[in-house]
Design a protein around this motif. Structure first.
Motif, short mmCIF file in Angstrom:
data_model
loop_
_atom_site.label_atom_id
_atom_site.label_comp_id
_atom_site.label_asym_id
_atom_site.label_seq_id
_atom_site.Cartn_x
_atom_site.Cartn_y
_atom_site.Cartn_z
N VAL A 66 -6.90 -4.80 6.80
CA VAL A 66 -6.34 -6.12 6.49
C VAL A 66 -4.83 -6.11 6.69
O VAL A 66 -4.25 -7.03 7.29
CB VAL A 66 -6.70 -6.53 5.05
N LEU A 67 -4.18 -5.06 6.22
CA LEU A 67 -2.73 -4.94 6.37
C LEU A 67 -2.34 -4.86 7.85
O LEU A 67 -1.36 -5.49 8.28
CB LEU A 67 -2.22 -3.71 5.63
N GLU A 68 -3.10 -4.11 8.61
CA GLU A 68 -2.82 -4.01 10.04
C GLU A 68 -2.98 -5.36 10.72
O GLU A 68 -2.15 -5.76 11.55
CB GLU A 68 -3.76 -2.98 10.68
N ARG A 69 -4.03 -6.07 10.37
CA ARG A 69 -4.26 -7.42 10.93
C ARG A 69 -3.08 -8.34 10.58
O ARG A 69 -2.57 -9.06 11.44
CB ARG A 69 -5.57 -7.98 10.37
N ALA A 114 2.64 -10.35 -3.60
CA ALA A 114 2.50 -10.17 -5.05
C ALA A 114 2.08 -8.74 -5.38
O ALA A 114 2.59 -8.12 -6.32
CB ALA A 114 1.50 -11.17 -5.60
N ALA A 115 1.14 -8.20 -4.61
CA ALA A 115 0.69 -6.82 -4.84
C ALA A 115 1.82 -5.83 -4.58
O ALA A 115 1.98 -4.85 -5.30
CB ALA A 115 -0.51 -6.51 -3.94
N ALA A 116 2.62 -6.11 -3.54
CA ALA A 116 3.75 -5.24 -3.24
C ALA A 116 4.78 -5.28 -4.37
O ALA A 116 5.32 -4.24 -4.77
CB ALA A 116 4.39 -5.65 -1.92
N SER A 117 5.05 -6.47 -4.88
CA SER A 117 6.00 -6.61 -5.98
C SER A 117 5.52 -5.88 -7.23
O SER A 117 6.33 -5.40 -8.03
CB SER A 117 6.22 -8.09 -6.30
N ILE A 123 0.07 -1.09 -0.38
CA ILE A 123 0.55 -2.34 0.21
C ILE A 123 2.07 -2.42 0.28
O ILE A 123 2.64 -2.91 1.27
CB ILE A 123 -0.03 -3.53 -0.58
N ALA A 124 2.75 -1.93 -0.75
CA ALA A 124 4.21 -2.09 -0.82
C ALA A 124 4.95 -1.54 0.41
O ALA A 124 5.85 -2.20 0.93
CB ALA A 124 4.75 -1.45 -2.10
N PRO A 125 4.63 -0.34 0.90
CA PRO A 125 5.37 0.17 2.07
C PRO A 125 5.18 -0.69 3.32
O PRO A 125 6.11 -0.85 4.11
CB PRO A 125 4.79 1.57 2.28
N VAL A 126 3.99 -1.24 3.49
CA VAL A 126 3.74 -2.08 4.67
C VAL A 126 4.51 -3.38 4.56
O VAL A 126 5.14 -3.84 5.54
CB VAL A 126 2.23 -2.35 4.83
N VAL A 127 4.50 -3.99 3.38
CA VAL A 127 5.26 -5.24 3.19
C VAL A 127 6.74 -4.99 3.42
O VAL A 127 7.43 -5.79 4.07
CB VAL A 127 4.99 -5.82 1.79
#
Length: 223
Positions: A66-69, A114-117, A123-127
Motif C-alpha cells: 500500500v505504501l509503495e502504491r 496520521a499513522a506516521a504522526s 509508515i513514518a519513514p516512508v511518509v
C-alpha cells in the motif's frame, strides 16, 4: 428457469496481488490503517484468507505494498507528469490538480499521515521520505521561476502548509463525504498557488487565512 448467479467467493478465487492492494487502499481510506486486516479484506473480496498468502507473506507485507502504491501514484507519477510541462508556472498550477485529484486518495493519505504522526515504525519513514521528495520538487519549480534558493525553499514550505491544510480538511470532510466542501478548499488553494506564480510575495491576508484554517483543523484533530 433462470440460472442462479454464482456466489461471489467462487468468482473471485483467482484474485491477483493488485486486487488485494486495491481493496487495502479502499479500506485505508474509509477506516484507517488499523482497519486493514486479512479477514476484513477477504470478506470484502469474497475469498478465503488462504488466497491472501499466495501474494503476501503477512499483513505487514500488504501494508508495504500500500505504501509503495501511494508513493508511486501520489508522488512519483505526479512528478513524472509535471516534468512533461515545459512552463514552470503551468507546472505549479497543475501540481494542485494532479496531487489532489480524488477524495478517496486524500482520505487514504490522511490516514497514512496520521499513522506516521503517531510514530508507526513502518509508515513514518516512508511518509517522511515522501514529504522530503515533494518539498524538494516543489522548491525546484520555484527555482525554475527564478527565485533564489532560500526564497524558493520558503515558498515550497508555504505551499506544503497549504497542501496540508487541504488534506487535513479532507480528513474532516471525508467523514461526511464532503466533496463540495473539498472543492471549496481546493479553490482557495488554487488562488494561493496563483499568488505564488504571479507575485514574489503572496498577499499576507491569504497566508494568514491559510494558517488560521490550519490552526482550526489542528485543534479539531487534537480534540
Amino acid at each position: 428457469k433462470g440460472q442462479t448467479p454464482a456466489p461471489r467467493a467462487a468468482s473471485r478465487r483467482l484474485l491477483g496481488r493488485d486486487a488485494w492492494t486495491d481493496e487495502a487502499v479502499r479500506t485505508l481510506a474509509t477506516g484507517g490503517v488499523a482497519a486493514i486486516s486479512v479477514e476484513r479484506l477477504a470478506e470484502a473480496l469474497g475469498v478465503t484468507k488462504g488466497s491472501f498468502y499466495w501474494h503476501f507473506e503477512n499483513r505487514e507485507a500488504l501494508v508495504r505494498a500500500v505504501l509503495e502504491r501511494w508513493e508511486q501514484e501520489g508522488t512519483e507519477q505526479v512528478i513524472e507528469a509535471l516534468e512533461a510541462i515545459a512552463d514552470p508556472r503551468e507546472r505549479l498550477v497543475q501540481l494542485l490538480a494532479l496531487s489532489l485529484d480524488q477524495l478517496d486518495h486524500l482520505r487514504a493519505e490522511a490516514a497514512l499521515q496520521a499513522a506516521a504522526s503517531a510514530g508507526d515504525p513502518l509508515i513514518a519513514p516512508v511518509v517522511a521520505r515522501v514529504v522530503r521528495r515533494r518539498l524538494a520538487y516543489t522548491e525546484s519549480i520555484f527555482r525554475a521561476l527564478g527565485l533564489p534558493r532560500g526564497e524558493a525553499a520558503t515558498r515550497a514550505r508555504e505551499r506544503r502548509l497549504c497542501d496540508r491544510d487541504v488534506r487535513l480538511c479532507c480528513r474532516e470532510l471525508g467523514l461526511l463525504g464532503g466533496a463540495l466542501e473539498l472543492e471549496q478548499e481546493r479553490a482557495g488553494l488554487d488562488a494561493l498557488t496563483l499568488d505564488h506564480v504571479h507575485a514574489r510575495h503572496p498577499p499576507r491576508h491569504r497566508r494568514r487565512q491559510s494558517r488560521l484554517r490550519l490552526a482550526r483543523l489542528d485543534h479539531a484533530e487534537a480534540t
